[in-house]
Write an enzyme that holds these catalytic residues in place. Structure first.
Site, PDB file in Angstrom:
ATOM      1  N   ARG A   1       0.796  -1.230   0.000  1.00  0.00           N
ATOM      2  CA  ARG A   1       0.000   0.000   0.000  1.00  0.00           C
ATOM      3  C   ARG A   1       0.827   1.278   0.000  1.00  0.00           C
ATOM      4  NH1 ARG A   1      -2.772  -4.048   1.747  1.00  0.00           N
ATOM      5  NH2 ARG A   1      -0.748  -4.538   2.616  1.00  0.00           N
ATOM      6  N   THR A   2       1.778   1.396   0.924  1.00  0.00           N
ATOM      7  CA  THR A   2       2.445   2.692   1.105  1.00  0.00           C
ATOM      8  C   THR A   2       3.253   3.061  -0.131  1.00  0.00           C
ATOM      9  OG1 THR A   2       2.567   2.094   3.424  1.00  0.00           O
ATOM     10  CG2 THR A   2       3.822   4.029   2.743  1.00  0.00           C
TER      11      THR A   2
ATOM     12  N   ARG B   1      11.265   3.932   3.556  1.00  0.00           N
ATOM     13  CA  ARG B   1      10.855   2.890   4.516  1.00  0.00           C
ATOM     14  C   ARG B   1      12.088   2.080   4.845  1.00  0.00           C
ATOM     15  NH1 ARG B   1       5.665  -1.071   4.317  1.00  0.00           N
ATOM     16  NH2 ARG B   1       4.744   0.853   5.097  1.00  0.00           N
TER      17      ARG B   1
ATOM     18  N   HIS C   1       4.800   5.724  11.584  1.00  0.00           N
ATOM     19  CA  HIS C   1       4.269   5.625  10.223  1.00  0.00           C
ATOM     20  C   HIS C   1       3.274   6.797  10.079  1.00  0.00           C
ATOM     21  CE1 HIS C   1       3.054   4.028   6.455  1.00  0.00           C
ATOM     22  NE2 HIS C   1       2.834   2.758   6.781  1.00  0.00           N
TER      23      HIS C   1
ATOM     24  N   LYS D   1      26.524  -3.366  -3.082  1.00  0.00           N
ATOM     25  CA  LYS D   1      27.989  -3.261  -3.146  1.00  0.00           C
ATOM     26  C   LYS D   1      28.548  -2.669  -1.862  1.00  0.00           C
ATOM     27  CE  LYS D   1      27.411  -2.082  -8.028  1.00  0.00           C
ATOM     28  NZ  LYS D   1      27.584  -0.987  -9.003  1.00  0.00           N
TER      29      LYS D   1
END
Ligand code: ASP
Ligand code: CP
Length: 328
Positions: A65-66, A114, A142, A93
């Site tokens: 969703r986000t 996130r 959030h 890397k």
């Protein structure tokens, strides 16, 4: 016909880091803007306010969703999205978070982050010259979810002041409930908040300490419980349930097995299903940030009080309101 939308001025050029940064005036204005944008889009119109602007999502954790709703929001405002994938990036890397942020910051007007680590958010904000949207920092916060949750309550029930809400499930590691409790108690005259969690998964003391002055000032009743009862279910305008944040317990060191066992043992006392809703009011809503696992039965989906799929769509319009205000 092109519509004129008014951005929320206090967000201009700002990162969205925590639910604590929003005033009641900001929230009311964001809700109105999101609802105006929804009406405009649902009438078949388009918006081109962010034409030529670029957003890059940096998702170091999974999302349905986000990620998608931030991208869709940017595109529905006429902006563009860089398709950055952590899994195939130079993170592999050994590049640091700060250098990765500096890189995408050089190409973008706004970043959406996130990350499984709480401290990653501050590191990213420190490395970026453009605003960073916190799309979830570990078990921390959030904030855009709390805003879309508040929009959902307002749109579905007509008001947020005066409600009784239960936050249910993994209140320890669930970041959505941390942000929502902070945002609601700071800005709204709630009647009562039930915090329903099994032993070991209660709301962290630091979150309770953070909200205690607002809870007292507003006279909000706060009650902790280990499981749902007919009284709690019957008293609530909002049952906001959450899943066990299994990945956070698996990733951390001690006490995990205990917490997960406590959740498993408490499961039946937390379950929201059709039978449980027999005790609920006719006008109330069931919310869930999603994804659900087994704490919310599919037999609730056809009940008009099941607001969780509508909640996802409110997220699109709230994220449009946020991006528009930050960038316009
Ligand atoms: N999707 C929400 C989050 O990322 C809730 C969850 O995953 O349980 O915090
Ligand atoms: N509600 C929420 O944050 O969902 P995702 O984890 O799928 O983005």
């Amino acid at each position: 016909m092109p519509a004129i939308f008014t951005p929320v001025a206090s967000l201009k050029g700002q990162s969205v880091a925590s639910a604590t940064q929003f005033s009641r005036a900001d929230i009311d204005a964001l809700i109105q803007l999101a609802l105006d944008m929804r009406a405009h889009i649902e009438a078949g119109n388009t918006i081109d306010a962010l034409h030529g602007r670029v957003m890059t999502p940096l998702f170091f954790e999974d999302s349905s969703r986000t990620l998608s709703s931030f991208c869709a929001a940017m595109m529905r405002l006429g902006g563009n999205v860089v398709n950055f994938k952590v899994e195939t990036s130079s993170v592999n890397k050994g590049e640091t978070l700060q250098d990765t942020v500096r890189t995408l910051d050089a190409y973008s007007d706004v970043l959406v982050l996130r990350h499984p680590k709480e401290e990653a958010l501050e590191q990213a904000i420190g490395a970026a010259t453009h605003p960073v949207m916190n799309a979830g920092n570990g078990a921390g916060e959030h904030p855009s979810q709390a805003l879309l949750d508040t929009l959902t309550i307002h749109a579905e029930l007509g008001a947020v002041d005066g409600i009784t809400i239960a936050l249910i499930g993994d209140l320890k590691k669930g970041r959505t409930v941390h942000s929502l409790l902070k945002l609601l108690t700071h800005n709204f005259d709630l009647k009562k908040v039930y915090l329903v969690a099994p032993a070991g998964l209660e709301m962290p003391q630091e979150v309770l300490d953070h909200v205690s002055a607002d809870v007292q000032r507003r006279g909000i009743q706060l009650e902790q419980a280990a499981g749902l009862t007919p009284t709690i279910v019957g008293d609530c305008d909002v049952l906001y349930t959450t899943r066990l944040q299994k990945e956070r317990f698996e990733a951390s060191a001690t006490g995990d097995a205990d917490a997960m066992a406590a959740f498993a043992a408490a499961k039946s006392g937390l379950l929201i299903d059709k039978a449980r809703l027999a005790d609920a009011k006719a006008k109330m809503i069931v919310m869930h940030p999603l994804p659900r696992v087994d704490e919310l039965s599919v037999d609730v989906d056809s009940d008009p009080r099941a607001a969780y799929f509508r909640q996802m769509r409110y997220g699109l319009f709230m994220r449009m309101a946020i991006l528009f205000s930050v960038l316009a």
